[in-house]
Design a protein around this motif. Structure first.
Motif, short mmCIF file in Angstrom:
data_model
loop_
_atom_site.label_atom_id
_atom_site.label_comp_id
_atom_site.label_asym_id
_atom_site.label_seq_id
_atom_site.Cartn_x
_atom_site.Cartn_y
_atom_site.Cartn_z
N ALA A 1 5.27 1.88 6.52
CA ALA A 1 5.38 1.44 7.92
C ALA A 1 6.60 0.55 8.13
O ALA A 1 7.26 0.63 9.16
CB ALA A 1 4.10 0.70 8.32
N CYS B 1 2.54 2.37 2.45
CA CYS B 1 2.31 3.09 3.72
C CYS B 1 3.63 3.46 4.40
O CYS B 1 3.64 4.26 5.34
CB CYS B 1 1.46 2.24 4.65
SG CYS B 1 2.30 0.73 5.21
N THR C 1 0.81 -1.22 0.00
CA THR C 1 0.00 0.00 0.00
C THR C 1 0.85 1.27 0.00
O THR C 1 0.31 2.37 0.01
CB THR C 1 -0.90 0.04 1.25
OG1 THR C 1 -0.06 0.08 2.41
CG2 THR C 1 -1.82 -1.17 1.34
S1 SF4 Z 1 4.48 -1.99 5.50
FE1 SF4 Z 1 5.91 -1.78 3.76
S2 SF4 Z 1 5.50 -3.57 2.47
FE2 SF4 Z 1 3.79 -3.39 3.89
S3 SF4 Z 1 2.27 -2.19 2.77
FE3 SF4 Z 1 3.46 -0.72 3.98
S4 SF4 Z 1 5.12 -0.05 2.60
FE4 SF4 Z 1 4.24 -1.91 1.71
#
Ligand code: SF4
Ligand code: SF4
Length: 173
Positions: free
Chosen positions: A66, A64, A62
């Protein structure tokens, strides 16, 4: 007299040690000759919880960030490009430096979609340590971030993406 006692004791000690060593000549070995003398690849016999090389399925990422933020030693490098007019985002870089990673799993725990996960792969020796930077988005490629409300794509066998990356470095077809 003590001199000869010491010599006798030393010889007995050597003989006892050699007796143990020679006894193993006739026993079934516990050692396994890896990688070619085992019935199936070792990676396939490891438990699913094994923390091997990381893998990223960018189709369900996504963007994100994280995982990148959770990594305490900056192993993960993600770049997201945002079009100022359309506001559309694309992932343009997703690198994982396998040589630097300490396989703690903190990034995996944070991922909302399981896009980043460990595999049971561990064999990645290379003469060039730079080869251990796993590039899940090739230079010039752009990936649309996954929207959790959308249907997920078909699952890929765990390890297949990372194995393909390793093989391409080794020139395996
Ligand atoms: S935590 Fe990393 S791998 Fe998982 S959705 Fe977010 S950016 Fe992508
Ligand atoms: S396993 Fe640990 S060290 Fe490796 S990328 Fe994830 S958070 Fe960083």
């Amino acid at each position: 007299m003590q001199y000869f006692t010491n010599i006798k004791r030393s010889m007995m000690s050597v003989l006892e040690g050699m007796a143990v060593t020679f006894s193993w000549l006739f026993r079934r070995p516990y050692t396994v000759q890896w990688p070619d003398k085992i019935p199936e690849p070792l990676e396939k016999t490891l438990p699913a919880t094994y923390r091997g090389l990381l893998e990223v399925d960018t189709r369900i990422c996504t963007a994100c960030l994280a995982c990148e933020k959770a990594c305490p030693i900056e192993v993960i490098a993600i770049e997201v490009d945002r079009n100022s007019e359309t506001k559309e985002r694309h992932i343009v870089r997703f690198d994982v430096d396998a040589a630097k990673c300490m396989y703690c799993g903190l990034c995996v725990e944070q991922c909302p979609t399981d896009a980043i996960h460990h595999t049971t792969l561990f064999a990645a020796t290379t003469p060039d340590i730079g080869d251990l930077v796993l590039t899940f988005i090739k230079p010039g490629e752009r990936a649309l971030p996954f929207k959790p409300k959308d249907a997920p794509p078909a699952a890929i066998e765990r390890g297949a993406i990372t194995q393909a990356l390793l093989d391409s470095r080794r020139g395996v077809e």
